[in-house]
Design a protein around this motif. Structure first.
Motif, short mmCIF file in Angstrom:
data_model
loop_
_atom_site.label_atom_id
_atom_site.label_comp_id
_atom_site.label_asym_id
_atom_site.label_seq_id
_atom_site.Cartn_x
_atom_site.Cartn_y
_atom_site.Cartn_z
N GLU A 88 -13.00 6.50 116.74
CA GLU A 88 -11.81 7.34 116.91
C GLU A 88 -10.82 7.07 115.77
O GLU A 88 -10.65 5.93 115.33
N PRO A 89 -10.15 8.09 115.28
CA PRO A 89 -9.19 7.90 114.19
C PRO A 89 -7.94 7.15 114.65
O PRO A 89 -7.56 7.20 115.81
N VAL A 90 -7.35 6.46 113.69
CA VAL A 90 -6.08 5.78 113.90
C VAL A 90 -5.08 6.44 112.97
O VAL A 90 -5.34 6.61 111.77
N TYR A 91 -3.93 6.81 113.52
CA TYR A 91 -2.89 7.50 112.76
C TYR A 91 -1.66 6.61 112.61
O TYR A 91 -1.42 5.72 113.42
N ASN A 92 -0.85 6.90 111.60
CA ASN A 92 0.44 6.22 111.46
C ASN A 92 1.55 7.12 111.99
O ASN A 92 1.28 8.20 112.52
N ASP A 93 2.79 6.70 111.82
CA ASP A 93 3.93 7.46 112.32
C ASP A 93 4.10 8.82 111.65
O ASP A 93 4.74 9.71 112.20
N LEU A 94 3.53 8.99 110.47
CA LEU A 94 3.62 10.26 109.75
C LEU A 94 2.45 11.19 110.11
O LEU A 94 2.28 12.23 109.49
N ASN A 95 1.64 10.76 111.09
CA ASN A 95 0.46 11.52 111.53
C ASN A 95 -0.65 11.54 110.48
O ASN A 95 -1.50 12.41 110.48
N ASP A 96 -0.62 10.56 109.54
CA ASP A 96 -1.68 10.43 108.55
C ASP A 96 -2.78 9.56 109.14
O ASP A 96 -2.50 8.52 109.74
N LYS A 97 -4.03 9.97 108.95
CA LYS A 97 -5.14 9.13 109.39
C LYS A 97 -5.24 7.95 108.45
O LYS A 97 -5.36 8.12 107.23
N VAL A 98 -5.17 6.72 109.00
CA VAL A 98 -5.21 5.52 108.16
C VAL A 98 -6.51 4.74 108.34
O VAL A 98 -6.76 3.79 107.61
N GLY A 99 -7.33 5.12 109.30
CA GLY A 99 -8.59 4.44 109.52
C GLY A 99 -9.23 4.91 110.81
O GLY A 99 -8.79 5.89 111.42
N SER A 100 -10.27 4.18 111.22
CA SER A 100 -10.99 4.48 112.46
C SER A 100 -11.34 3.18 113.16
O SER A 100 -11.55 2.15 112.50
N ILE A 101 -11.43 3.24 114.47
CA ILE A 101 -11.83 2.05 115.23
C ILE A 101 -13.31 1.80 114.98
O ILE A 101 -14.14 2.70 115.16
N ALA B 232 1.96 1.93 114.18
CA ALA B 232 3.27 2.14 113.55
C ALA B 232 3.35 1.42 112.20
O ALA B 232 2.97 0.26 112.07
N GLY B 233 3.85 2.14 111.21
CA GLY B 233 4.10 1.57 109.89
C GLY B 233 2.87 1.36 109.03
O GLY B 233 2.98 0.85 107.92
N ALA B 234 1.70 1.73 109.51
CA ALA B 234 0.47 1.49 108.76
C ALA B 234 0.26 2.55 107.68
O ALA B 234 0.62 3.70 107.85
N THR B 235 -0.31 2.12 106.59
CA THR B 235 -0.81 3.03 105.56
C THR B 235 -2.19 2.52 105.17
O THR B 235 -2.52 1.35 105.42
N LYS B 236 -2.98 3.36 104.54
CA LYS B 236 -4.30 2.91 104.08
C LYS B 236 -4.15 1.74 103.11
O LYS B 236 -4.89 0.76 103.18
N GLU B 237 -3.17 1.86 102.22
CA GLU B 237 -2.96 0.82 101.21
C GLU B 237 -2.57 -0.52 101.86
O GLU B 237 -3.06 -1.57 101.47
N ALA B 238 -1.67 -0.45 102.85
CA ALA B 238 -1.24 -1.68 103.54
C ALA B 238 -2.42 -2.32 104.27
O ALA B 238 -2.60 -3.55 104.23
N LEU B 239 -3.24 -1.51 104.93
CA LEU B 239 -4.39 -2.06 105.66
C LEU B 239 -5.43 -2.63 104.70
O LEU B 239 -6.05 -3.66 104.98
N LYS B 240 -5.61 -1.99 103.54
CA LYS B 240 -6.56 -2.51 102.55
C LYS B 240 -6.09 -3.82 101.94
O LYS B 240 -6.89 -4.61 101.45
N SER B 241 -4.78 -4.07 101.99
CA SER B 241 -4.25 -5.32 101.44
C SER B 241 -4.39 -6.50 102.40
O SER B 241 -4.23 -7.65 102.00
N VAL B 242 -4.71 -6.21 103.66
CA VAL B 242 -4.94 -7.28 104.65
C VAL B 242 -6.30 -7.89 104.36
O VAL B 242 -7.26 -7.17 104.05
N PRO B 243 -6.41 -9.23 104.44
CA PRO B 243 -7.73 -9.85 104.21
C PRO B 243 -8.79 -9.23 105.12
O PRO B 243 -8.54 -8.96 106.28
N GLU B 244 -9.97 -9.00 104.55
CA GLU B 244 -11.03 -8.34 105.29
C GLU B 244 -11.54 -9.20 106.44
O GLU B 244 -11.68 -10.41 106.32
N PHE B 245 -11.79 -8.54 107.56
CA PHE B 245 -12.33 -9.19 108.74
C PHE B 245 -13.81 -9.46 108.53
O PHE B 245 -14.55 -8.62 108.03
N GLU B 246 -14.23 -10.67 108.89
CA GLU B 246 -15.65 -11.03 108.84
C GLU B 246 -16.04 -11.59 110.20
O GLU B 246 -15.30 -12.39 110.77
#
Length: 143
Positions: A54-67, A113-127
């Motif tokens: 399922e898509p995940v959206y931010n406050d601007l209704n932009d898709k920032v990722g998927s579960i 809330a407050g997420a962007t693709k760029e912000a999420l990509k800057s988070v260390p990758e989950f392993e």
């Protein structure tokens, strides 16, 4: 989707309430559950059907990722959602674990809330834990 779930739940309830139906008895149904557990099951969510992909959206209704996955802690609670960010045709995806209490559900959609693709990509990758297989319950081999 909600109508389909409601129809299935109604049909299951009708079958279980019919005179020919037998109540599950604790200890006698090794794979089943109690009536209370079955009722809780009818009110629960299927992670695969309701959340994964399922898509995940931010406050601007932009898709920032998927579960991508949901992490269940040893106390049987969903604690983190693994979000897949970016990528194309399965290549270059970045996975991050976000605590489930950071998400909101609005009109049936997931918001972060407050997420962007760029912000999420800057988070260390989950392993995944490389010891995960060692900590899983042992599989029983059929003889």
């Amino acid at each position: 989707m909600k109508a389909k779930a409601l129809i299935c739940a109604t049909a299951l309830t009708a079958i279980c309430a019919s005179p020919g139906a037998f109540a599950q008895v604790a200890g006698l149904q090794p794979l089943g559950g109690t009536v209370e557990q079955t009722n809780a099951l009818l009110k629960g969510w299927s992670v695969r059907r309701a959340l994964v992909d399922e898509p995940v959206y931010n406050d601007l209704n932009d898709k920032v990722g998927s579960i991508y996955d949901v992490i269940i802690s040893p106390d049987r609670k969903a604690t983190y959602a693994v979000v897949s960010v970016g990528g194309f045709l399965g290549m270059g995806k970045h996975y991050v674990a976000i605590p489930v209490d950071h998400f909101e559900i609005r009109d049936g959609n997931l918001f972060l809330a407050g997420a962007t693709k760029e912000a999420l990509k800057s988070v260390p990758e989950f392993e995944y834990n490389k010891l995960e297989k060692a900590t899983k319950p042992h599989k029983v081999k059929a003889e």
